[in-house]
Design an enzyme around this catalytic site. Structure first.
Site, PDB file in Angstrom:
ATOM      1  N   GLU A  41       0.873  -1.176   0.000  1.00 10.91           N
ATOM      2  CA  GLU A  41       0.000   0.000   0.000  1.00 10.91           C
ATOM      3  C   GLU A  41       0.905   1.219   0.000  1.00 10.91           C
ATOM      4  OE1 GLU A  41      -2.709   0.506   3.361  1.00 10.91           O
ATOM      5  OE2 GLU A  41      -3.005   2.613   2.823  1.00 10.91           O
ATOM      6  N   ARG A  45       0.982  10.224  -0.011  1.00  8.46           N
ATOM      7  CA  ARG A  45       1.291  11.295   0.940  1.00  8.46           C
ATOM      8  C   ARG A  45       2.593  11.982   0.606  1.00  8.46           C
ATOM      9  NH1 ARG A  45       0.168   7.911   6.501  1.00  8.46           N
ATOM     10  NH2 ARG A  45      -1.820   7.079   5.778  1.00  8.46           N
ATOM     11  N   THR A  69      -4.224   6.212   1.111  1.00  2.00           N
ATOM     12  CA  THR A  69      -4.538   7.629   1.271  1.00  2.00           C
ATOM     13  C   THR A  69      -5.247   8.174   0.021  1.00  2.00           C
ATOM     14  OG1 THR A  69      -2.436   7.718   2.515  1.00  2.00           O
ATOM     15  CG2 THR A  69      -3.637   9.768   2.296  1.00  2.00           C
ATOM     16  N   LYS A 127     -11.284  -1.243   5.891  1.00  2.00           N
ATOM     17  CA  LYS A 127     -10.124  -0.961   6.736  1.00  2.00           C
ATOM     18  C   LYS A 127     -10.703  -0.377   8.025  1.00  2.00           C
ATOM     19  CE  LYS A 127      -6.590   2.692   6.709  1.00  2.00           C
ATOM     20  NZ  LYS A 127      -5.377   3.138   6.016  1.00  2.00           N
TER      21      LYS A 127
HETATM   22  C1  3PG Z   1      -1.669   4.951   8.147  1.00  2.19           C
HETATM   23  O1  3PG Z   1      -2.513   5.164   7.292  1.00  2.19           O
HETATM   24  O2  3PG Z   1      -0.843   5.775   8.537  1.00  2.19           O
HETATM   25  C2  3PG Z   1      -1.694   3.581   8.680  1.00  2.19           C
HETATM   26  O3  3PG Z   1      -2.760   3.439   9.491  1.00  2.19           O
HETATM   27  C3  3PG Z   1      -0.415   3.160   9.289  1.00  2.19           C
HETATM   28  O4  3PG Z   1      -0.475   3.199  10.654  1.00  2.19           O
HETATM   29  P1  3PG Z   1       0.782   2.730  11.472  1.00  2.19           P
HETATM   30  O5  3PG Z   1       1.925   3.626  11.079  1.00  2.19           O
HETATM   31  O6  3PG Z   1       0.368   2.926  12.907  1.00  2.19           O
HETATM   32  O7  3PG Z   1       1.045   1.286  11.147  1.00  2.19           O
END
Ligand code: 3PG
Length: 206
Positions: A41, A45, A69, A127
């Site tokens: 994924e 960002r 995202t 999710k």
């Molecule tokens: C995110 O979108 O930042 C994810 O949820 C990742 O979360 P994490 O860094 O706590 O694994």
């Protein structure tokens, strides 16, 4: 078109990646595959995220490269154009619901009402985000009552210590997390360490 189930059943862990360059992403993809995980994924960002998706989709066509995202129709379309095989969003909006999808969407939810709205729009896998903040394992156990058939990929606050507890739940298909792809290791090009973390996580979860 792949299904959300194809995406969720690919691996017990979906690494949530924030990447600075396509080149770094190619090394990272290689390290993850070496460790036993071939689903990514890549979160939209960073300025180079789309370039990174495009590069990995071309270089590793058999891997499942997706975009995270994805927050509106524009970012959804950009991800599809870059070659993403799936999209993950932190929440769900009407714009995302009505986007003319060519790839599956795994939308984020945090509450019972959000799940109910999304079910009305035909989604049945989500999710849970941010998992540890919105109730974690306890929330997932509670959602199993009214939403017996719904499957989740909890993400947010999951790590080597608590991952197993999540994955053992009957309504959890996989988990998402960044703990196997820490930014400092990526920037320091310690890709062997990422392979090691990936193998360790899979050992822990199998
Ligand atoms: C995110 O979108 O930042 C994810 O949820 C990742 O979360 P994490 O860094 O706590 O694994």
């Amino acid at each position: 078109m792949l299904s959300v189930q194809d995406v969720m059943s690919r691996s017990p862990i979906i690494p949530v990646i924030s990447i600075k360059s396509a080149e770094e992403m190619l090394f990272l993809a290689d390290a993850l595959i070496e460790g036993g995980v071939d689903i990514f994924e890549i979160t939209l960002r960073t300025p180079k995220a789309l370039e990174a998706i495009e590069a990995v989709a071309k270089e590793f066509p058999h891997a499942m490269t997706g975009a995270g995202t994805v927050i509106n129709s524009k970012t959804f379309g950009d991800a599809e154009d870059a070659g993403a095989k799936f999209a993950i969003s932190p929440g769900l909006t009407l714009e995302l619901v009505h986007h003319d999808r060519t790839i599956p969407l795994l939308p984020g939810v945090a509450t019972a009402s959000e799940i109910m709205c999304a079910l009305e729009y035909g989604f049945d896998a989500f999710k849970l985000f941010p998992a540890s903040i919105v109730g974690g394992v306890g929330a997932l156990k509670a959602f199993r009552g009214p939403f017996n058939d719904v499957m989740f990929c909890p993400t947010g606050g999951i790590n080597a210590t608590n991952a197993r507890e999540y994955l053992e739940l009957p309504n959890v298909a996989c988990i998402g997390g960044s703990w196997i792809v820490p930014s400092d290791l990526i920037h320091e090009k310690r890709f062997d360490e990422i392979t090691r973390l990936t193998k360790e996580a899979l050992r822990l979860l199998n």
